[in-house]
Design a protein around this motif. Structure first.
Motif, PDB file in Angstrom:
ATOM      1  N   LEU A  54       0.829  -1.207   0.000  1.00 66.11           N
ATOM      2  CA  LEU A  54       0.000   0.000   0.000  1.00 66.11           C
ATOM      3  C   LEU A  54       0.866   1.260   0.000  1.00 66.11           C
ATOM      4  O   LEU A  54       0.490   2.271  -0.603  1.00 66.11           O
ATOM      5  CB  LEU A  54      -0.953  -0.008   1.189  1.00 66.11           C
ATOM      6  CG  LEU A  54      -2.109  -1.006   1.101  1.00 66.11           C
ATOM      7  CD1 LEU A  54      -2.829  -1.115   2.451  1.00 66.11           C
ATOM      8  CD2 LEU A  54      -3.078  -0.627  -0.001  1.00 66.11           C
ATOM      9  N   ILE A  55       2.004   1.216   0.656  1.00 67.67           N
ATOM     10  CA  ILE A  55       2.922   2.356   0.630  1.00 67.67           C
ATOM     11  C   ILE A  55       3.342   2.637  -0.812  1.00 67.67           C
ATOM     12  O   ILE A  55       3.315   3.778  -1.267  1.00 67.67           O
ATOM     13  CB  ILE A  55       4.154   2.107   1.534  1.00 67.67           C
ATOM     14  CG1 ILE A  55       3.748   2.164   3.013  1.00 67.67           C
ATOM     15  CG2 ILE A  55       5.264   3.116   1.232  1.00 67.67           C
ATOM     16  CD1 ILE A  55       4.838   1.752   3.986  1.00 67.67           C
ATOM     17  N   GLU A  56       3.713   1.577  -1.525  1.00 65.76           N
ATOM     18  CA  GLU A  56       4.139   1.738  -2.925  1.00 65.76           C
ATOM     19  C   GLU A  56       2.995   2.261  -3.796  1.00 65.76           C
ATOM     20  O   GLU A  56       3.190   3.171  -4.615  1.00 65.76           O
ATOM     21  CB  GLU A  56       4.647   0.410  -3.479  1.00 65.76           C
ATOM     22  CG  GLU A  56       5.961  -0.036  -2.889  1.00 65.76           C
ATOM     23  CD  GLU A  56       6.399  -1.399  -3.409  1.00 65.76           C
ATOM     24  OE1 GLU A  56       5.870  -1.863  -4.437  1.00 65.76           O
ATOM     25  OE2 GLU A  56       7.278  -1.999  -2.766  1.00 65.76           O
ATOM     26  N   VAL A  74      -2.116   9.870   3.237  1.00 69.94           N
ATOM     27  CA  VAL A  74      -2.311   8.438   3.522  1.00 69.94           C
ATOM     28  C   VAL A  74      -0.975   7.699   3.472  1.00 69.94           C
ATOM     29  O   VAL A  74      -0.694   6.832   4.307  1.00 69.94           O
ATOM     30  CB  VAL A  74      -3.338   7.831   2.535  1.00 69.94           C
ATOM     31  CG1 VAL A  74      -3.343   6.325   2.607  1.00 69.94           C
ATOM     32  CG2 VAL A  74      -4.725   8.378   2.829  1.00 69.94           C
ATOM     33  N   ASN A  75      -0.140   8.044   2.524  1.00 71.30           N
ATOM     34  CA  ASN A  75       1.167   7.420   2.396  1.00 71.30           C
ATOM     35  C   ASN A  75       2.014   7.671   3.646  1.00 71.30           C
ATOM     36  O   ASN A  75       2.688   6.763   4.151  1.00 71.30           O
ATOM     37  CB  ASN A  75       1.870   7.951   1.141  1.00 71.30           C
ATOM     38  CG  ASN A  75       3.232   7.345   0.933  1.00 71.30           C
ATOM     39  OD1 ASN A  75       4.235   7.906   1.368  1.00 71.30           O
ATOM     40  ND2 ASN A  75       3.263   6.197   0.275  1.00 71.30           N
ATOM     41  N   GLU A  76       1.957   8.894   4.158  1.00 73.86           N
ATOM     42  CA  GLU A  76       2.709   9.222   5.369  1.00 73.86           C
ATOM     43  C   GLU A  76       2.157   8.465   6.576  1.00 73.86           C
ATOM     44  O   GLU A  76       2.925   8.038   7.449  1.00 73.86           O
ATOM     45  CB  GLU A  76       2.693  10.731   5.613  1.00 73.86           C
ATOM     46  CG  GLU A  76       3.558  11.475   4.605  1.00 73.86           C
ATOM     47  CD  GLU A  76       3.445  12.994   4.688  1.00 73.86           C
ATOM     48  OE1 GLU A  76       2.634  13.505   5.502  1.00 73.86           O
ATOM     49  OE2 GLU A  76       4.155  13.659   3.917  1.00 73.86           O
ATOM     50  N   THR A 132      -3.829  -0.800  11.297  1.00 71.04           N
ATOM     51  CA  THR A 132      -5.165  -1.105  10.789  1.00 71.04           C
ATOM     52  C   THR A 132      -5.818   0.126  10.166  1.00 71.04           C
ATOM     53  O   THR A 132      -6.361   0.058   9.052  1.00 71.04           O
ATOM     54  CB  THR A 132      -6.047  -1.659  11.928  1.00 71.04           C
ATOM     55  OG1 THR A 132      -5.404  -2.808  12.483  1.00 71.04           O
ATOM     56  CG2 THR A 132      -7.420  -2.047  11.427  1.00 71.04           C
ATOM     57  N   GLU A 133      -5.770   1.235  10.870  1.00 67.56           N
ATOM     58  CA  GLU A 133      -6.413   2.468  10.395  1.00 67.56           C
ATOM     59  C   GLU A 133      -5.742   3.001   9.133  1.00 67.56           C
ATOM     60  O   GLU A 133      -6.420   3.407   8.184  1.00 67.56           O
ATOM     61  CB  GLU A 133      -6.404   3.532  11.500  1.00 67.56           C
ATOM     62  CG  GLU A 133      -7.182   4.776  11.167  1.00 67.56           C
ATOM     63  CD  GLU A 133      -8.692   4.563  11.081  1.00 67.56           C
ATOM     64  OE1 GLU A 133      -9.356   5.388  10.437  1.00 67.56           O
ATOM     65  OE2 GLU A 133      -9.204   3.582  11.645  1.00 67.56           O
ATOM     66  N   SER A 134      -4.427   3.006   9.103  1.00 72.71           N
ATOM     67  CA  SER A 134      -3.739   3.535   7.918  1.00 72.71           C
ATOM     68  C   SER A 134      -4.006   2.656   6.697  1.00 72.71           C
ATOM     69  O   SER A 134      -4.181   3.171   5.586  1.00 72.71           O
ATOM     70  CB  SER A 134      -2.238   3.678   8.173  1.00 72.71           C
ATOM     71  OG  SER A 134      -1.619   2.415   8.360  1.00 72.71           O
ATOM     72  N   ASN A 137      -7.602   3.427   5.507  1.00 73.30           N
ATOM     73  CA  ASN A 137      -7.642   4.705   4.816  1.00 73.30           C
ATOM     74  C   ASN A 137      -7.060   4.605   3.408  1.00 73.30           C
ATOM     75  O   ASN A 137      -7.592   5.163   2.452  1.00 73.30           O
ATOM     76  CB  ASN A 137      -6.915   5.783   5.611  1.00 73.30           C
ATOM     77  CG  ASN A 137      -7.630   6.137   6.890  1.00 73.30           C
ATOM     78  OD1 ASN A 137      -8.805   5.851   7.072  1.00 73.30           O
ATOM     79  ND2 ASN A 137      -6.896   6.761   7.819  1.00 73.30           N
ATOM     80  N   ALA A 138      -5.959   3.881   3.285  1.00 75.05           N
ATOM     81  CA  ALA A 138      -5.320   3.718   1.975  1.00 75.05           C
ATOM     82  C   ALA A 138      -6.224   2.939   1.016  1.00 75.05           C
ATOM     83  O   ALA A 138      -6.393   3.320  -0.138  1.00 75.05           O
ATOM     84  CB  ALA A 138      -3.970   3.023   2.131  1.00 75.05           C
TER      85      ALA A 138
END
Length: 143
Positions: A54-56, A74-76, A132-134, A137-138
């Motif tokens: 998800l970061i990528e 969201v990435n941060e 979980t939350e991040s 959101n992503a």
């Protein structure tokens, strides 16, 4: 002489076959707390691959548009959750190097470790919530 040796060995055999001592209340509580902390970790750890993915994905969508700025936020969050997890694992390992071993401490040592255990319970729950939350959101933004 033989009778004396036989008596000594018989006594040793009886003593060695005795009941094993029951663990103290402190040890039971300590072990339960460690198990609780590690259970949360074990629940979150398998998500780390997906979190990295998800970061990528969110990083690729960052730009100067309003939507791109949302992807940056969201990435941060994802990166922060990942870093929090890595830092938590390192710190936990330093504070509780024998967490996976069956270790017995003195009552004073258990008393000293109790506040640390409570802090770790809070931190591991926070780590789980952040991951979980991040991720939620992503995923919502990527739809």
């Amino acid at each position: 002489m033989k009778k004396t040796l036989l008596l000594i060995f018989s006594g040793m055999l009886l003593v060695s076959c005795g009941e094993t001592p029951k663990p103290s209340k402190e040890k039971i509580h300590y072990d339960e707390s460690i198990d609780e902390i590690l259970a949360v970790h074990d629940e979150v750890m398998p998500k780390m691959g997906e979190l990295s993915s998800l970061i990528e994905k969110t990083e690729a969508k960052i730009d100067t548009t309003d939507t791109g700025k949302k992807f940056k936020v969201v990435n941060e969050e994802l990166k922060g959750a990942h870093d929090f997890m890595m830092t938590w694992m390192r710190d936990f390992g330093e504070k509780f190097p024998n967490a996976l071993n069956d270790t017995t401490y003195t009552s004073k040592e258990y008393e000293k470790r109790e506040p640390l255990l409570e802090e770790e319970k809070e931190e591991v729950r926070e780590m789980k919530d952040r991951v979980t939350e991040s991720m939620k959101n992503a995923k919502d933004l990527l739809k």
